[in-house]
Structures are given as C-alpha cells and as structure tokens.
Design an enzyme around this catalytic site. Structure first.
Site, PDB file in Angstrom:
ATOM      1  N   THR A 154       8.791  15.449  13.816  1.00 38.50           N
ATOM      2  CA  THR A 154       8.229  15.218  15.155  1.00 38.50           C
ATOM      3  C   THR A 154       9.255  14.586  16.101  1.00 38.50           C
ATOM      4  OG1 THR A 154       6.039  14.968  14.200  1.00 38.50           O
ATOM      5  CG2 THR A 154       6.372  13.994  16.368  1.00 38.50           C
ATOM      6  N   SER A 179       2.910  18.847  18.234  1.00 41.96           N
ATOM      7  CA  SER A 179       2.232  20.011  17.659  1.00 41.96           C
ATOM      8  C   SER A 179       3.088  21.266  17.787  1.00 41.96           C
ATOM      9  CB  SER A 179       0.892  20.237  18.368  1.00 41.96           C
ATOM     10  OG  SER A 179      -0.005  19.197  18.039  1.00 41.96           O
ATOM     11  N   HIS A 228     -23.649  -0.593   6.790  1.00 37.60           N
ATOM     12  CA  HIS A 228     -23.293  -1.985   6.501  1.00 37.60           C
ATOM     13  C   HIS A 228     -23.748  -2.945   7.601  1.00 37.60           C
ATOM     14  CE1 HIS A 228     -20.785  -0.659   3.168  1.00 37.60           C
ATOM     15  NE2 HIS A 228     -20.476  -1.904   2.908  1.00 37.60           N
ATOM     16  N   GLY A 229     -24.264  -2.403   8.700  1.00 37.98           N
ATOM     17  CA  GLY A 229     -24.626  -3.289   9.804  1.00 37.98           C
ATOM     18  C   GLY A 229     -23.386  -4.003  10.333  1.00 37.98           C
ATOM     19  N   GLU A 273       0.502  15.687  10.234  1.00 39.43           N
ATOM     20  CA  GLU A 273       0.684  16.954   9.490  1.00 39.43           C
ATOM     21  C   GLU A 273      -0.145  18.099  10.083  1.00 39.43           C
ATOM     22  OE1 GLU A 273       1.161  16.868   5.194  1.00 39.43           O
ATOM     23  OE2 GLU A 273       1.616  14.736   5.365  1.00 39.43           O
TER      24      GLU A 273
END
Ligand code: COS
Length: 378
Positions: free
Chosen positions: A126, A132, A337-338, A362
């Site tokens: 990159t 991309s 889980h709140g 990737e």
C-alpha cells in the site's frame, strides 16, 4: 468452549484435526499476552510461535506448498485466544507469501528464519496514493549498474519498524498500470529505508509509514519476473484473504462464547437472559453466521489445497462474508453484555475494536465485491 464439530467436515484430514487440537492446548498455556507494548508483544509472540513449531506453516520451502486449511485453522484458533497472536502469525505468512510462492532458493533462505521465529517479515504494498487500486503504485525501481534503485513511500505497513525483511512492490515500467510492477525482497537494514511515521490505530499493532530514498537492491532481490509484480501480489492475496476470513471467524466464535456465558448467568430476579426467546433468536443468528462463514472459508482453503491455480472468487467470498458477519456477531455480543460490552477490560470490547480493520485490509469489502462480480460476469 467453542463448537468443534466443524473439524469433522470433509474439508479436513486427520492432520488438520491434530493441528487444531495441538494449537488449542498450546494457546491455553501461552495466550493471551500483555498488549501494553505492542512491539515487544509481537516480537515475543513471533519467537514463541516459532519455538512452538507453529510458524512452520506460515511459509513453503522448495518443493512444498502452503496448506491453506492449516493457515486458516491456525488463524482462527489464535484469533479466538489473542488478536495480536493471530496478527504475529499472519504477518509471517503474508510478508513472505511472495517468497513461498515464487522465491528462488537463495530468497527462500529468509523463510528458514521467518518460519523459525528468528526474523520478522512485512509486505510493503500500500502507498499513500495507491490503496485499493494497486495498479497506480508509484514507488519506482530502476535497473542500474549495481542492481535496482528504489524510491517512494509505503504506508499502513504491518510490522513496519520491527520487521527484519519486507517484500515490496514497485513500478519497473515494463508496461503501463498493473503490468509494469515487480516484487522485490528487501532486508530492513538496507541503506535509504526509513520509518517516516508509526501509525496508531484503534486495535494497536506495529504499523508504519516507510520511506525509500535511493535504496539499492541486488539483481537477486527480484522475485519472479520483472513486470509480474501485480500478479504476484494478487496470488499472495488469493491465499491470504481466506485466512483473514478465518481470523474474523475466530473473533466471532469468541464473541459467541462470551455472549453465551453472559446470557446464561443467573439473574438476581431468577432465571437468566437466555430464557428470553428474543435473546435465543440473536444467539441463533450469531451461530448461523459463524457456520456460514466457516463453510465459505474452508471451501476456499480446500479448493486452493487441491492445486487450483486461482481461487480469487472463493477467497473474496470467504473474506467478504466472514469479516462482515463477524462484525455483526461481535456487535450483538456487545449488545448482550449491556454496559459491560463497551467497558475496557471486557473481551467483547476488544473484539469490537479488533474486527474493524479486517473489513479494510488485504482488500476492502467493496474490492471483494468487485472481484466476485467480475468472476461471475466472465
Ligand atoms: N492472480 C493472478 N493474476 C491476477 C489476479 C490474481 N488473483 N487478479 C488479477 N490478475 C491479473 C489479471 O488477469 C490481469 O492480467 P493480464 O494483464 O495478463 O490480463 C492483471 O492481473 C490485471 O488485473 P485486473 O485488470 O483485474 O487489475 P485491476 O487493476 O482492475 O485490479 C483490484 C483491481 C481492485 C481487484 C486489485 O487492485 C485489488 O485486489 N486491490 C486491492 C488491493 C489490496 O488488497 N491491498 C491490500 C493491502 S493490505 S496487504
């Protein structure tokens, strides 16, 4: 304890089941590690994974082939225990992927080190202006009297700053666009290679922006043929994209385990959250997405292991579905889980941060859609 019945699927051989069981036992003893100093943690993990023999699977020497099912099983197991352990394993494979697939005997000597946990690797693909769209890579490599001279910048390079060796993609100009790139093996101590910046992210790991100023590499650093760099990079990603899906699967399995334990806890007023059908419905959706992801991942891995040259479509489907599904599964685990779901120190809070990058690196989700669409349009 996560569901292990998938190991009986016909994609696997006895050696895969033994690998999964062996690594599970190792992970229970060695993971998780302390993440406060990510450089030290990753160096320690690479050494430990090497000593344990697990990094052998991260590369392929002469006459060997990468076993993608093993790569996926290892990534999903490590990710379930510790995201940084998965990262450390994965980068040894991705960093040296081009060498495993296309390296000369001399280049493969680095594999002896990375597969033993004695050297750390990175994949420098990159750039600030080429994410991309790899075809617009701007880093140049010019053939001179002493070899190749490289100039440019690479960013978001995992293991940047701690790697001993990189595979780097640069423009050599045989043709415009994707057909004018080449792959090189570049030791990290070469003159002219510097770390311009360390990049901090929401799930910390070693990540850097690299600068190359008149870096000279010998002729022998070229991997494959000049001009084949784009295809080499894509072939590496074809192998490792399924394994990103596998890491996401490991995170999702962990999230389901955490959610199950949470909702089955006795409540003050009697019974548990799991008594509610709406909660059961969420658990069912999570389990369904996990199995669907696993089927796509191990379909892609099995197909590659049968010797099929290109699995772009299968790998793209596996990565796209598994990473997007894992995000949803983890989000639901947080919800169940709140308040504790967003609280530092809870496993689901860390998973919520860790999964996000997998939908980007990737090949972002929309890149995977492009690859799938092109494959079905012919
Ligand atoms: N394996 C081998 N060859 C491949 C290939 C693959 N998986 N994918 C493409 N190629 C070949 C093509 O066949 C074509 O060959 P010819 O020139 O001989 O016809 C050539 O490579 C160019 O392919 P294409 O035209 O598809 O290239 P594009 O520039 O359109 O590619 C995408 C577009 C988006 C698919 C590509 O740039 C990509 O995957 N980007 C994501 C980058 C990424 O994942 N980065 C990760 C960073 S973290 S390591």
């Amino acid at each position: 304890m996560p569901d292990r019945t998938f190991l009986d699927w016909p994609f696997f051989e006895d050696r895969h089941r033994a690998l999964a069981e062996g690594l599970e036992a190792w992970a229970e003893v060695h993971l998780p590690v302390d993440h406060h100093d990510v450089d030290a943690a990753c160096k320690g993990l690479v050494a430990a994974l090497g000593a344990g023999g697990w990094l052998r699977y991260s590369g392929a020497g002469a006459g060997e082939a990468l076993d993608v099912r093993s790569l996926c099983l290892i990534r999903e197991t490590l990710a379930r225990h510790d995201g940084l352990a998965d990262f450390s394993f994965a980068m040894q494979g991705l960093g040296m992927g081009a060498v495993s697939l296309f390296g000369t005997d001399v280049q493969r000597e680095w594999l002896g080190l990375t597969r033993a946990g004695k050297a750390i690797s990175g994949f420098a693909l990159t750039e600030p202006g080429a994410g991309s769209d790899v075809a617009v890579t701007a880093t140049t490599a010019v053939r001179g009297a002493d070899g190749w001279v490289l100039n440019g910048e690479k960013t978001y390079i995992s293991n940047g700053g701690i790697a001993d060796v990189y595979v780097i993609i640069a423009r050599t100009g045989e043709a415009p666009g994707a057909r004018g790139l080449s792959a090189f093996l570049m030791p990290a101590d070469v003159a002219g290679l510097t770390v311009l910046d360390r990049i901090e992210v929401m799930a910390p790991h070693p990540l850097a922006h690299l600068g190359l100023k008149d870096v000279v590499l010998p002729e022998t650093a070229l991997i494959g043929r000049a001009g084949d760099g784009f295809k080499i990079a894509m072939s590496v990603l074809d192998v490792f994209r399924s394994t990103v899906g596998a890491a996401a699967l490991g995170f999702a399995r962990r999230a389901l385990d955490e959610a199950l334990a949470r909702v089955q806890r006795p409540r003050a007023g009697g019974g548990s959250l799991a008594d509610y059908q709406m909660v059961q419905g969420h658990l069912a959706d999570m389990a369904l997405q996990i199995d669907a992801a696993a089927l796509l991942i191990y379909r892609a891995a099995w197909t590659k292991d049968q010797g099929v040259a290109r699995i772009s479509r299968e790998a793209a489907m596996a990565k796209l579905y598994a990473t997007e599904a894992a995000q949803k599964v983890i989000d639901m685990a947080v919800q169940l889980h709140g308040g504790d779901g967003v609280r530092t120190g809870f496993a689901v809070e860390a998973l919520y941060r860790e999964i996000r990058a997998l939908r980007i690196y990737e090949g972002a989700s929309d890149v995977q859609r492009v690859v799938i669409a092109r494959s079905i349009m012919g």
